[in-house]
Design an enzyme around this catalytic site. Structure first.
Site, PDB file in Angstrom:
ATOM      1  CB  VAL A  11      -0.971  -0.014   1.206  1.00  6.89           C
ATOM      2  CG1 VAL A  11      -1.594   1.346   1.426  1.00  6.89           C
ATOM      3  CG2 VAL A  11      -2.054  -1.053   0.961  1.00  6.89           C
ATOM      4  CD  GLU A 154      -1.393  -7.790  -2.211  1.00  6.63           C
ATOM      5  OE1 GLU A 154      -1.050  -8.904  -2.624  1.00  6.63           O
ATOM      6  OE2 GLU A 154      -1.363  -7.477  -1.007  1.00  6.63           O
ATOM      7  CE  LYS A 206      -9.465  -2.099   3.385  1.00  5.97           C
ATOM      8  NZ  LYS A 206      -9.259  -2.274   1.962  1.00  5.97           N
ATOM      9  CG  PHE A 251     -15.484  -9.987  -5.095  1.00  2.00           C
ATOM     10  CD1 PHE A 251     -15.081  -8.932  -5.882  1.00  2.00           C
ATOM     11  CD2 PHE A 251     -14.608 -10.470  -4.142  1.00  2.00           C
ATOM     12  CE1 PHE A 251     -13.824  -8.365  -5.726  1.00  2.00           C
ATOM     13  CE2 PHE A 251     -13.354  -9.906  -3.974  1.00  2.00           C
ATOM     14  CZ  PHE A 251     -12.960  -8.849  -4.774  1.00  2.00           C
ATOM     15  CG  HIS A 253     -15.324 -15.176 -10.411  1.00  2.00           C
ATOM     16  ND1 HIS A 253     -15.841 -15.432 -11.666  1.00  2.00           N
ATOM     17  CD2 HIS A 253     -15.116 -13.849 -10.356  1.00  2.00           C
ATOM     18  CE1 HIS A 253     -15.924 -14.298 -12.339  1.00  2.00           C
ATOM     19  NE2 HIS A 253     -15.489 -13.316 -11.557  1.00  2.00           N
ATOM     20  CB  ALA A 254     -17.686 -21.152  -7.327  1.00  2.00           C
ATOM     21  N   GLY A 259      -8.278 -15.782   0.254  1.00  2.00           N
ATOM     22  CA  GLY A 259      -7.062 -15.693   1.071  1.00  2.00           C
ATOM     23  C   GLY A 259      -6.555 -14.277   0.995  1.00  2.00           C
ATOM     24  CB  CYS A 262      -7.148  -7.477   2.756  1.00  2.00           C
ATOM     25  SG  CYS A 262      -5.799  -6.329   2.440  1.00  2.00           S
TER      26      CYS A 262
HETATM   27  P1  NAD Z   1       3.221  -4.702   4.057  1.00  2.00           P
HETATM   28  O1  NAD Z   1       3.545  -5.690   5.122  1.00  2.00           O
HETATM   29  O2  NAD Z   1       3.458  -5.039   2.623  1.00  2.00           O
HETATM   30  O3  NAD Z   1       4.029  -3.341   4.347  1.00  2.00           O
HETATM   31  C1  NAD Z   1       4.101  -2.721   5.599  1.00  2.00           C
HETATM   32  C2  NAD Z   1       5.468  -2.039   5.692  1.00  2.00           C
HETATM   33  O4  NAD Z   1       5.507  -1.225   6.864  1.00  2.00           O
HETATM   34  C3  NAD Z   1       6.647  -2.999   5.802  1.00  2.00           C
HETATM   35  O5  NAD Z   1       7.566  -2.746   4.759  1.00  2.00           O
HETATM   36  C4  NAD Z   1       7.247  -2.686   7.180  1.00  2.00           C
HETATM   37  O6  NAD Z   1       8.660  -2.818   7.210  1.00  2.00           O
HETATM   38  C5  NAD Z   1       6.839  -1.237   7.362  1.00  2.00           C
HETATM   39  N1  NAD Z   1       6.843  -0.753   8.734  1.00  2.00           N
HETATM   40  C6  NAD Z   1       6.330  -1.334   9.849  1.00  2.00           C
HETATM   41  N2  NAD Z   1       6.526  -0.552  10.919  1.00  2.00           N
HETATM   42  C7  NAD Z   1       7.171   0.559  10.486  1.00  2.00           C
HETATM   43  C8  NAD Z   1       7.633   1.744  11.120  1.00  2.00           C
HETATM   44  N3  NAD Z   1       7.474   1.949  12.435  1.00  2.00           N
HETATM   45  N4  NAD Z   1       8.277   2.658  10.368  1.00  2.00           N
HETATM   46  C9  NAD Z   1       8.452   2.459   9.049  1.00  2.00           C
HETATM   47  N5  NAD Z   1       8.011   1.373   8.390  1.00  2.00           N
HETATM   48  C10 NAD Z   1       7.381   0.427   9.102  1.00  2.00           C
HETATM   49  O7  NAD Z   1       1.704  -4.294   4.305  1.00  2.00           O
HETATM   50  P2  NAD Z   1       0.597  -3.845   3.203  1.00  2.00           P
HETATM   51  O8  NAD Z   1       0.068  -5.044   2.514  1.00  2.00           O
HETATM   52  O9  NAD Z   1       1.113  -2.700   2.426  1.00  2.00           O
HETATM   53  O10 NAD Z   1      -0.556  -3.330   4.184  1.00  2.00           O
HETATM   54  C11 NAD Z   1      -0.449  -2.125   4.912  1.00  2.00           C
HETATM   55  C12 NAD Z   1      -1.817  -1.758   5.442  1.00  2.00           C
HETATM   56  O11 NAD Z   1      -2.697  -1.474   4.356  1.00  2.00           O
HETATM   57  C13 NAD Z   1      -2.490  -2.857   6.255  1.00  2.00           C
HETATM   58  O12 NAD Z   1      -3.226  -2.260   7.285  1.00  2.00           O
HETATM   59  C14 NAD Z   1      -3.424  -3.497   5.255  1.00  2.00           C
HETATM   60  O13 NAD Z   1      -4.541  -4.094   5.860  1.00  2.00           O
HETATM   61  C15 NAD Z   1      -3.849  -2.303   4.436  1.00  2.00           C
HETATM   62  N6  NAD Z   1      -4.280  -2.629   3.066  1.00  2.00           N
HETATM   63  C16 NAD Z   1      -3.593  -3.541   2.334  1.00  2.00           C
HETATM   64  C17 NAD Z   1      -3.994  -3.815   1.033  1.00  2.00           C
HETATM   65  C18 NAD Z   1      -3.271  -4.843   0.194  1.00  2.00           C
HETATM   66  O14 NAD Z   1      -3.798  -5.215  -0.841  1.00  2.00           O
HETATM   67  N7  NAD Z   1      -2.078  -5.290   0.592  1.00  2.00           N
HETATM   68  C19 NAD Z   1      -5.100  -3.146   0.482  1.00  2.00           C
HETATM   69  C20 NAD Z   1      -5.760  -2.196   1.246  1.00  2.00           C
HETATM   70  C21 NAD Z   1      -5.334  -1.944   2.550  1.00  2.00           C
END
Ligand code: NAD
Length: 440
Positions: A11, A154, A206, A251, A253-254, A259, A262
């Protein structure tokens, strides 16, 4: 505007690169030095279509930089986004906010007056209030705290970020609203709907969105089970209901169950929020159970096709990532399936177009093949677990000829029964008539 992004994962990196592309000056901060060193050397930490080019273009324009040093990263920023991970806490499924609060405390030491602190991470209702409390405790009284949950997917993250269905902004003061409006101006001009609401409402929105999508997937999966029992086709049922605008085709699709990073954690976190509030959420609770059971039962579909005894059997597995176009293995349906196959004595030859490196950290004893054909070669059954595009047009004659058994277990309904049978393969799809039809 000057923006800092704390957390440079899926993100943070995508949002940071897109904000830079909008014309803002963005610094992405991460405490993972290897990640930042890699980015500074042009190496992407994740596989996401279009990301490398977007990052490079904006670095070249001088609008996107990466650092591990939070104080210099946030210096001069009008808005600081928090995009760190919020994984499920072991044991109870509550969102683990350790990374969020750590980041806030670090930020509190260096924050400049008037900065807007924005949670982009998915955080439970009330987290913004807690951030405000921590900032005050650390002596910061003039920062605004807002919520701007991210809805990108993603695999299509850049397109989603640049053409969102909506942007949700939860803010309690005019200054925060104005700053966020300015940041999203290019999308605003493109008529992307922006919903301004209260901070707590934005936080809950969210979770409600992800929970609803999880419900939709589990619903069609249960309908698929029913289709198998009554000899109906879930693909056509999904189309028949999805064309109704009130339902929508997405959404439906069986498959092997949801996983990813999120839905599993966000449904659990919603249940924790509900429990704390003393309000039962029966639909979401049941959805979590339905999905967990489903993922655990996928191995039974292979057993139904080739028999219960996997000793000496070789199973080809196509697709390991939790969905196509990502290398993310978090909570992937492939994990319980492949582990169960191995535990029960099967040899597994697997192929995923990009997730091998991540998958190697998850599985022991899996043979990783160089392509789909190599995974199928000598196999007693071939199982499609993730619907990568490159699995949609395989030469089934060639596959069948190289296999020891002639069984295709298509957990994503990529192929039609007829085309598989024409190639000499016994076909086992999901929810497409009776499961155990006689093999050709
Ligand atoms: P991720 O694990 O890919 O990335 C998180 C990053 O934060 C890591 O690189 C980690 O090293 C860094 N981090 C942690 N603590 C830190 C700090 N104190 N200072 C600096 N960096 C720090 O996670 P993500 O998949 O990007 O998800 C992040 C958030 O966004 C989550 O809450 C998730 O639920 C939400 N989200 C994710 C998606 C998705 O598709 N991945 C979509 C929407 C929302």
């Amino acid at each position: 505007m000057r923006i800092a992004m704390i957390g440079t994962g899926y993100v943070g990196l995508v949002s940071g690169a897109c904000f830079a592309d909008f014309g803002h000056h963005v610094t992405c901060v991460d405490k993972d030095a290897a990640k930042i060193d890699g980015l500074n050397a042009g190496v992407m930490p994740i596989w996401e279509p279009g990301l490398e080019a977007l990052v490079k273009a904006n670095e070249d324009r001088g609008r996107l930089t990466f650092t591990t040093d939070l104080p210099s990263g946030v210096a001069g920023a009008e808005a600081v986004f928090i995009a760190v991970g919020t994984p499920a806490r072991r044991g109870d499924g509550h969102a683990d906010l350790t990374f969020v609060f750590e980041a806030v405390r670090e930020l509190a030491k260096v924050i400049e007056p008037g900065t807007v602190v924005v949670t982009k991470s998915t955080v439970p209702v009330g987290t913004g209030d807690e951030i405000e409390r921590i900032l005050k405790e650390e002596g910061v009284t003039d920062a605004s705290v807002a919520s701007n949950p991210e809805f990108l997917r993603e695999g299509a993250a850049i397109a989603d970020f640049k053409h969102p269905d909506r942007i949700v902004v939860g803010a309690e003061d005019e200054h925060a609203r104005d700053v966020l409006k300015e940041i999203y101006r290019p999308l605003f001009l493109n008529r992307a709907p922006i919903l301004f609401t209260g901070r707590r409402t934005a936080e809950l929105t969210k979770y409600a969105a992800n929970a609803f999508l999880a419900v939709k997937i589990s619903f069609i999966n249960e309908v698929a089970d029913l289709c198998e029992a009554v000899d109906a086709d879930v693909q056509d049922v999904a189309r028949g209901i999805g064309l109704d605008n009130r339902i929508g085709a997405k959404f439906l699709h069986a498959g092997p169950g949801y996983g990813g990073s999120c839905f599993p954690k966000d449904t659990l976190a919603l249940l924790q929020t509900a429990e704390k509030a003393g309000v039962d959420q029966r639909i979401v609770r049941t959805t979590v159970q339905v999905n967990d059971d489903r993922k655990a039962r996928m191995v039974d579909r292979v057993a139904a096709a080739i028999g219960e005894d996997f000793g000496g059997k070789r199973i080809g597995v196509l697709g390991l990532a939790f969905k196509p176009n990502t290398d993310d293995m978090r909570e992937a349906p492939s994990i319980p399936l492949v582990k169960a196959l191995i535990d029960r004595g099967a040899e597994v030859s697997a192929f995923d177009p990009v997730a091998r490196e991540q998958a190697e950290k998850v599985f022991a004893g899996v043979e990783f093949s160089k392509d789909a054909y190599a995974a199928a070669s000598g196999a007693d059954a071939l199982v499609i677990v993730t619907e990568w595009d490159e699995f949609r047009a395989l030469d089934l004659d060639k596959i069948a000829a190289s296999m020891r058994g002639k069984v295709l277990v298509d957990l994503r309904n990529v192929y039609d029964r007829e085309e598989a049978e024409e190639a000499g393969l016994a076909y086992y799809g999901v929810g497409r008539g009776r499961l155990f039809r006689t093999a050709p």
